[in-house]
Design a protein around this motif. Structure first.
Motif, PDB file in Angstrom:
ATOM      1  N   LEU A 117       0.817  -1.217   0.000  1.00 12.02           N
ATOM      2  CA  LEU A 117       0.000   0.000   0.000  1.00 12.02           C
ATOM      3  C   LEU A 117       0.848   1.263   0.000  1.00 12.02           C
ATOM      4  O   LEU A 117       0.490   2.261  -0.629  1.00 12.02           O
ATOM      5  CB  LEU A 117      -0.931   0.010   1.213  1.00 12.02           C
ATOM      6  CG  LEU A 117      -2.288  -0.672   1.055  1.00 12.02           C
ATOM      7  CD1 LEU A 117      -3.061  -0.619   2.357  1.00 12.02           C
ATOM      8  CD2 LEU A 117      -3.103  -0.026  -0.052  1.00 12.02           C
ATOM      9  N   ILE A 118       1.976   1.212   0.700  1.00  7.24           N
ATOM     10  CA  ILE A 118       2.883   2.361   0.698  1.00  7.24           C
ATOM     11  C   ILE A 118       3.402   2.605  -0.720  1.00  7.24           C
ATOM     12  O   ILE A 118       3.446   3.742  -1.198  1.00  7.24           O
ATOM     13  CB  ILE A 118       4.047   2.150   1.690  1.00  7.24           C
ATOM     14  CG1 ILE A 118       3.531   2.233   3.132  1.00  7.24           C
ATOM     15  CG2 ILE A 118       5.145   3.198   1.469  1.00  7.24           C
ATOM     16  CD1 ILE A 118       4.549   1.851   4.189  1.00  7.24           C
ATOM     17  N   GLU A 119       3.768   1.529  -1.393  1.00 15.03           N
ATOM     18  CA  GLU A 119       4.233   1.662  -2.780  1.00 15.03           C
ATOM     19  C   GLU A 119       3.128   2.214  -3.682  1.00 15.03           C
ATOM     20  O   GLU A 119       3.379   3.042  -4.555  1.00 15.03           O
ATOM     21  CB  GLU A 119       4.685   0.291  -3.310  1.00 15.03           C
ATOM     22  CG  GLU A 119       5.970  -0.227  -2.672  1.00 15.03           C
ATOM     23  CD  GLU A 119       6.261  -1.674  -3.063  1.00 15.03           C
ATOM     24  OE1 GLU A 119       5.689  -2.142  -4.078  1.00 15.03           O
ATOM     25  OE2 GLU A 119       7.043  -2.339  -2.358  1.00 15.03           O
ATOM     26  N   LYS A 120       1.902   1.771  -3.457  1.00 13.57           N
ATOM     27  CA  LYS A 120       0.792   2.158  -4.317  1.00 13.57           C
ATOM     28  C   LYS A 120       0.345   3.598  -4.063  1.00 13.57           C
ATOM     29  O   LYS A 120       0.061   4.349  -4.996  1.00 13.57           O
ATOM     30  CB  LYS A 120      -0.381   1.195  -4.098  1.00 13.57           C
ATOM     31  CG  LYS A 120      -1.555   1.446  -5.027  1.00 13.57           C
ATOM     32  CD  LYS A 120      -2.599   0.374  -4.858  1.00 13.57           C
ATOM     33  CE  LYS A 120      -3.822   0.652  -5.719  1.00 13.57           C
ATOM     34  NZ  LYS A 120      -3.525   0.744  -7.143  1.00 13.57           N
ATOM     35  N   ASN A 123       2.031   7.258   0.295  1.00  9.62           N
ATOM     36  CA  ASN A 123       1.601   7.997   1.484  1.00  9.62           C
ATOM     37  C   ASN A 123       1.861   7.135   2.721  1.00  9.62           C
ATOM     38  O   ASN A 123       0.968   6.481   3.249  1.00  9.62           O
ATOM     39  CB  ASN A 123       0.119   8.360   1.371  1.00  9.62           C
ATOM     40  CG  ASN A 123      -0.340   9.337   2.441  1.00  9.62           C
ATOM     41  OD1 ASN A 123       0.267   9.452   3.493  1.00  9.62           O
ATOM     42  ND2 ASN A 123      -1.423  10.046   2.164  1.00  9.62           N
ATOM     43  N   GLU A 124       3.111   7.147   3.154  1.00  5.10           N
ATOM     44  CA  GLU A 124       3.537   6.272   4.248  1.00  5.10           C
ATOM     45  C   GLU A 124       2.785   6.559   5.546  1.00  5.10           C
ATOM     46  O   GLU A 124       2.352   5.648   6.248  1.00  5.10           O
ATOM     47  CB  GLU A 124       5.047   6.448   4.457  1.00  5.10           C
ATOM     48  CG  GLU A 124       5.646   5.494   5.461  1.00  5.10           C
ATOM     49  CD  GLU A 124       7.154   5.666   5.593  1.00  5.10           C
ATOM     50  OE1 GLU A 124       7.571   6.478   6.427  1.00  5.10           O
ATOM     51  OE2 GLU A 124       7.893   4.994   4.847  1.00  5.10           O
ATOM     52  N   PHE A 232      -7.382   9.724   3.922  1.00  4.23           N
ATOM     53  CA  PHE A 232      -6.227   9.612   3.023  1.00  4.23           C
ATOM     54  C   PHE A 232      -5.432  10.908   2.929  1.00  4.23           C
ATOM     55  O   PHE A 232      -4.211  10.911   2.986  1.00  4.23           O
ATOM     56  CB  PHE A 232      -6.688   9.184   1.629  1.00  4.23           C
ATOM     57  CG  PHE A 232      -5.550   8.990   0.661  1.00  4.23           C
ATOM     58  CD1 PHE A 232      -4.646   7.952   0.827  1.00  4.23           C
ATOM     59  CD2 PHE A 232      -5.371   9.853  -0.405  1.00  4.23           C
ATOM     60  CE1 PHE A 232      -3.590   7.776  -0.057  1.00  4.23           C
ATOM     61  CE2 PHE A 232      -4.321   9.681  -1.298  1.00  4.23           C
ATOM     62  CZ  PHE A 232      -3.425   8.648  -1.123  1.00  4.23           C
ATOM     63  N   ASN A 233      -6.117  12.039   2.785  1.00  5.41           N
ATOM     64  CA  ASN A 233      -5.432  13.342   2.740  1.00  5.41           C
ATOM     65  C   ASN A 233      -6.447  14.438   3.044  1.00  5.41           C
ATOM     66  O   ASN A 233      -7.592  14.160   3.406  1.00  5.41           O
ATOM     67  CB  ASN A 233      -4.756  13.563   1.378  1.00  5.41           C
ATOM     68  CG  ASN A 233      -5.742  13.519   0.211  1.00  5.41           C
ATOM     69  OD1 ASN A 233      -6.926  13.818   0.367  1.00  5.41           O
ATOM     70  ND2 ASN A 233      -5.260  13.126  -0.959  1.00  5.41           N
TER      71      ASN A 233
END
Length: 273
Positions: A117-120, A123-124, A232-233
């Protein structure tokens, strides 16, 4: 009568079978609203669980696993796949019992899917925060570990990395339960569904039913639904909407929302919307 129905399979069944939440989601799916996909473990499955001495039967486990496979196909995502599927697991009694039973968010996370998920998402912070929230909710609801103990770990870990805090959370889980935190998403879902069934008989739910003359024998359905991320943001959020003002009864749209939050934040009253 099946134990498990996908949203697109349950049309025509009443809320005494699908629960109020499940029946409404099936209706929304039927009329083409863009809701996240999911499946429903019925009130019949709940009653069978209690008849089977509070244990998921072999058939029920098989049906849940088959439902998960269908959900993966429907969403185009897979648990532990390159595009990981995460789900919420919620109670859904035939009669509304707000806040009386349990919910688990972000289920399907483990050390492997976190990295994917971090790669995708790139957003660590977001990914590690939902992982911590998942471990905390799962431990509290499935195993009865006090959430306050996780809050204290966070308070004393302000200088530590996310990886170190996650290890501390898992260490607390092991100390409190004598078990390692489950990494397998299928196992997580089976444990979560079982805990939601059990929550039908928790003390606050029993008292609520007594006060409101709700039939004890109905049982609860369980809704397993693809996650969306209001945290998410800064352009993401969560909220509730009503077709009438819930305070005055006036016939007007009314709603509240929070930015950078998940559903439980608004329902639990942790933050002011």
């Amino acid at each position: 009568m099946k134990n498990i129905y996908l949203f697109n399979e349950g049309y025509g069944l009443e809320k005494m079978i699908l629960g109020g939440k499940g029946a409404n989601l099936v209706e929304m799916k039927k009329i083409g609203l863009p809701i996240p996909n999911g499946l429903i473990a019925t009130t019949v499955a709940c009653k069978n669980y209690f008849k089977n001495e509070n244990c998921l039967s072999v058939d029920m486990i098989k049906d849940i696993k088959e439902g998960i496979k269908k959900l993966e196909i429907e969403t185009g995502k897979e648990f532990e796949g390159e595009n990981p599927l995460l789900v919420s697991v919620r109670s859904g009694a035939p009669v509304s019992m707000p806040g009386m039973m349990d919910t688990i968010l972000n289920l399907g996370l483990n050390d492997n899917t976190v990295q994917k998920l971090i790669e995708k998402t790139k957003n660590e912070k977001f990914v590690y925060e939902i992982y911590l929230r998942f471990i905390e909710m799962f431990a509290e609801i499935v195993k009865g570990v006090s959430r306050e103990k996780f809050v204290k770990i966070k308070e004393y870990s302000k200088e530590k990395t996310y990886e170190e805090i996650i290890e501390a959370f898992k260490g607390l889980y092991w100390i409190e339960t004598g078990e390692f935190f489950p990494e397998n998403p299928e196992e997580q879902i089976l444990m979560a569904i079982e805990s939601i069934f059990k929550s039908w008989n928790n003390e606050r739910a029993k008292i609520y039913r007594q006060l409101n003359n709700i039939d004890e024998s109905m049982g609860t359905a369980v809704v397993v639904q693809e996650m969306v991320f209001g945290n998410f943001n800064a352009l993401s959020g969560t909220g509730v909407a009503f077709t009438r003002n819930p305070s005055t009864g006036e016939n007007e749209l009314f709603g509240e929302y929070l930015l950078e939050a998940q559903g439980e934040d608004i329902v639990a009253g942790i933050r002011t919307p």
